[in-house]
Design an enzyme around this catalytic site. Structure first.
Site, PDB file in Angstrom:
ATOM      1  N   GLU A 178      -1.795   8.330   5.769  1.00  0.00           N
ATOM      2  CA  GLU A 178      -1.471   7.143   6.555  1.00  0.00           C
ATOM      3  C   GLU A 178      -1.000   7.470   7.967  1.00  0.00           C
ATOM      4  O   GLU A 178       0.148   7.203   8.334  1.00  0.00           O
ATOM      5  CB  GLU A 178      -0.416   6.296   5.840  1.00  0.00           C
ATOM      6  CG  GLU A 178      -0.850   5.840   4.464  1.00  0.00           C
ATOM      7  CD  GLU A 178       0.088   4.801   3.847  1.00  0.00           C
ATOM      8  OE1 GLU A 178       1.129   4.498   4.443  1.00  0.00           O
ATOM      9  OE2 GLU A 178      -0.239   4.296   2.762  1.00  0.00           O
ATOM     10  N   GLU A 389      -3.529   5.546  -3.153  1.00  0.00           N
ATOM     11  CA  GLU A 389      -2.260   4.886  -3.471  1.00  0.00           C
ATOM     12  C   GLU A 389      -2.516   3.412  -3.737  1.00  0.00           C
ATOM     13  O   GLU A 389      -3.258   2.767  -2.997  1.00  0.00           O
ATOM     14  CB  GLU A 389      -1.245   4.951  -2.310  1.00  0.00           C
ATOM     15  CG  GLU A 389      -0.619   6.292  -2.079  1.00  0.00           C
ATOM     16  CD  GLU A 389       0.419   6.263  -0.954  1.00  0.00           C
ATOM     17  OE1 GLU A 389       0.985   5.191  -0.661  1.00  0.00           O
ATOM     18  OE2 GLU A 389       0.643   7.333  -0.367  1.00  0.00           O
TER      19      GLU A 389
END
Ligand code: GBH
Length: 489
Positions: A178, A389
Site C-alpha cells: 500500500e 488483504e
C-alpha cells in the site's frame, strides 16, 4: 449473493491465507540489534496513536512465532503473508545486515514450509528505518525518508539482502504494501508515520515509492531463482461517483488518479497520466521525476496484490452537502486539517458509501472487491491477482467459556469471498486470498482499540483464541468451497 444455497467451488490450488505486518505483531522492538523505525518514533510521540499505544510488545510474535505457525497449521491455512522489519535486518537502513534478524525470518519460513504453508514476504509494510527518515541526502531541511530519491536506492539494497537470505526458500515476494498509505497518510495527512503534512513531500514520496518498487523488482530478479513470483500489494480505491453527473464523474477521475493511477501508471504502464500531472500542477512540476525513472518503475510483475476493505464515494465539492464523515479521524478518512489528496480538496467531497458499518465505521460492500478484481484483470492482462488483504474490525469480546463469537466477521468474509468467486467466474485470474488479519494486532493510529484478527489476542496475557470466524474460515479453506449460506449464527 448470500441467499444462494449452492456452494461456490474455488479453483484447485487456490491459496487460503492470512496476512500480518511486522510492526503490528512482532514487538521485541529493541531486541537483537533492531533499531527504531518511523513507526516506533511516531507511536512514542504523544498524541499520534490512540491511547498512547506502541508496537513495543505488540502480540509478541517475535517470541511466539512457533505457536503462531501452529495456529495457522491447525486452521489448515495454505499460505501466510508477513512483512520483514527493515530495521531488524539492516538497522541503519544502509550497509551490513544483522544476521540474527535474518535468522528470525529464516526460522519462521522453515517452520511455515514444514507445515505446508506457503510464505509470501512483503519487504516494506510502512516501517522505514528512522535513520533513513533522519537523513538529508539532498539537503532538504524538512527531513529525508521517501520524499528523498536516495531512499529508493536504499530499498533496493535492502531487497537484495533479504533475497540473499530467503531466496532459496521463499517463492512469493511483494515489494511494497500500500504505497498510497506510505506517501499520502505518512507525508500528506500525517496520520501515519512519519507524520509530515506537506503535499509536495507526499507526491515526491509516491514517486520514490514507484522507483523503489522498480529497483526492488530488479534487485530481486537478479538474485532469485526463476521460479520466484514477484509482485506488489496496492490498496486501489474502489471509487464511485455519487451521481452520474459530469461533475461527480470528474471528481471520481481525480481520486482515481491520486489513489490508483499515481501507482498503477508507472508500475503497469510506465507513465504518469496527463490528468494527474495537470491536477497537481499548482503543487509541483514533478521535476523530481528523472529520465528513465518511469522505465525503471515499469517492471514486469508476476502478480498483483489487491488489498480491499471498503469502497469510496465522491462528488464534486459541495461543502454544505457532503457529510465529510465528521471530525478528523486517525485513518485520514473524513474532514482533516491536512489532506491526503494533494490538489483535490477544492474539487472533491467524500461521502459515506451505503451499507452496514464495521468497528472502523467502514461500510461493508463486497461489490467493490469484485469491481476491482475485474478492473485490474483488464488493466494488467495476464497478471495473476491475489487478494493480499481483506477483513474487518469488530468489537470482539470473549464470552462465557472464553469463546469469541464473531458472526459479523463471518458475514463479512462470506460476502467478500462470494465476490471473489463471482470475479473468478467472470474471468478474473484470482489465485488466492489472505485474510487480514491472522491475529488481533496494533492497528496503526488506532493502537490496540480495533481488532481485525481471526484469532483473538488477550493483550494482558498474550493468549490466542481462534474466533468462530477462524473456525468458519478453516472449513472453507479445507473444502475449497464457500457455503451458499454464511451460517453465521
Ligand atoms: C491496511 O491498511 C493495512 O495494510 C494494514 O496494515 C491495516 O492493519 C489494515 O489495512 C486495516 O486498516 O479514502 O481517504 O478515506 C488499509 C488502510 C484504510 C487506507 C481505508 C485508506 C481510506 C482512505 N486504508 N483508508 S480515504
Amino acid at each position: 449473493m448470500s441467499s444462494s444455497t449452492v456452494n461456490s467451488i474455488f479453483p484447485a490450488g487456490f491459496l487460503w491465507g492470512a496476512a500480518t505486518a511486522a510492526y503490528q505483531i512482532e514487538g521485541a522492538a529493541r531486541e537483537d540489534g533492531r533499531t527504531p523505525s518511523i513507526w516506533d518514533t511516531f507511536s512514542h510521540t504523544p498524541g499520534k496513536v490512540l491511547g498512547g499505544d506502541t508496537g513495543d510488545v505488540a502480540v509478541d510474535h517475535y517470541h511466539r512465532w512457533r505457536e503462531d505457525v501452529r495456529l495457522m497449521a491447525d486452521l489448515g491455512l495454505s499460505a501466510y503473508r508477513f512483512s520483514v522489519s527493515w530495521s531488524r535486518v539492516q538497522p541503519t537502513g544502509r550497509g551490513p545486515a544483522v544476521q540474527r534478524g535474518l535468522d528470525f525470518y529464516r526460522a519462521l519460513v522453515d517452520e511455515l514450509l514444514a507445515h505446508g504453508i506457503r510464505p509470501m514476504v512483503t519487504l516494506y509494510h510502512w516501517d522505514l528505518p528512522q535513520e533513513l527518515e533522519d537523513a538529508f541526502p539532498s539537503g532538504s531541511s524538512a527531513g529525508g525518508g521517501w520524499p528523498e530519491r536516495d531512499t529508493a536506492h536504499r530499498f533496493a539494497e535492502y531487497a537484495g539482502i533479504v533475497a540473499d537470505a530467503l531466496g532459496d526458500r521463499v517463492e512469493m515476494w511483494s515489494t511494497l504494501n500500500e504505497p498510497w498509505c506510505s506517501a499520502f497518510l505518512g507525508y500528506g495527512s500525517g496520520v501515519h508515520a512519519p507524520g509530515r503534512t506537506d503535499p509536495v513531500a507526499a507526491l515526491r514520496a509516491a514517486h520514490h515509492l514507484n522507483l523503489a518498487h522498480g529497483l526492488g523488482v530488479q534487485a530481486l530478479r537478479e538474485r532469485l531463482p526463476a521460479r520466484a513470483r514477484i509482485g506488489v500489494s496496492l490498496n486501489p480505491s474502489a471509487v464511485r461517483p455519487l451521481t452520474p453527473s459530469a461533475a461527480d464523474r470528474d471528481a471520481r477521475r481525480r481520486i482515481d488518479a491520486l489513489a490508483n493511477r499515481v501507482f498503477t501508471g508507472p508500475m503497469l504502464r510506465g507513465v504518469y497520466d496527463d490528468d494527474l500531472l495537470a491536477d497537481t500542477a499548482r503543487i509541483t512540476d514533478w521535476a523530481f521525476v528523472q529520465e528513465g525513472d518511469l522505465r525503471t518503475a515499469h517492471q514486469p510483475i508476476d502478480f498483483l496484490g489487491i488489498n480491499y476493505y471498503s469502497p469510496a464515494v465522491v462528488s464534486a465539492a459541495a461543502r454544505d452537502e457532503a457529510d465529510g464523515s465528521g471530525a478528523p479521524r486517525p485513518d485520514g478518512h473524513g474532514a482533516s486539517a491536512h489532506s491526503p489528496w494533494p490538489g483535490a480538496d477544492d474539487h472533491v467531497s467524500f461521502h459515506r458509501a451505503p451499507g452496514e458499518l464495521t468497528a472502523m465505521d467502514w461500510p461493508v460492500d463486497p461489490t467493490g472487491l469484485k469491481d476491482l478484481l475485474l478492473e485490474y484483470t483488464a488493466q494488467a492482462p495476464g497478471v495473476p491477482l491475489y487478494v493480499t488483504e481483506n477483513g474487518a474490525a469488530y468489537d470482539d469480546r470473549p464470552g462465557a467459556g472464553g469463546q469469541v463469537h464473531d458472526p459479523e466477521r463471518i458475514r463479512y468474509l462470506h460476502g467478500h469471498l462470494a465476490a471473489v468467486h463471482e470475479a473468478i467466474v467472470a474471468g478474473a485470474d484470482v489465485r488466492g486470498y489472505y485474510l487480514w488479519s491472522l491475529l488481533d494486532n496494533f492497528e496503526w493510529a488506532y493502537g490496540y482499540s480495533k481488532r481485525f484478527g481471526a484469532v483473538h489476542v488477550d493483550y494482558a496475557t498474550q493468549v490466542r483464541t481462534p474466533k468462530s470466524s477462524a473456525h468458519w474460515y478453516a472449513k472453507v479453506a479445507a473444502s475449497g468451497e464457500l457455503p451458499g449460506e454464511s451460517a453465521a449464527d
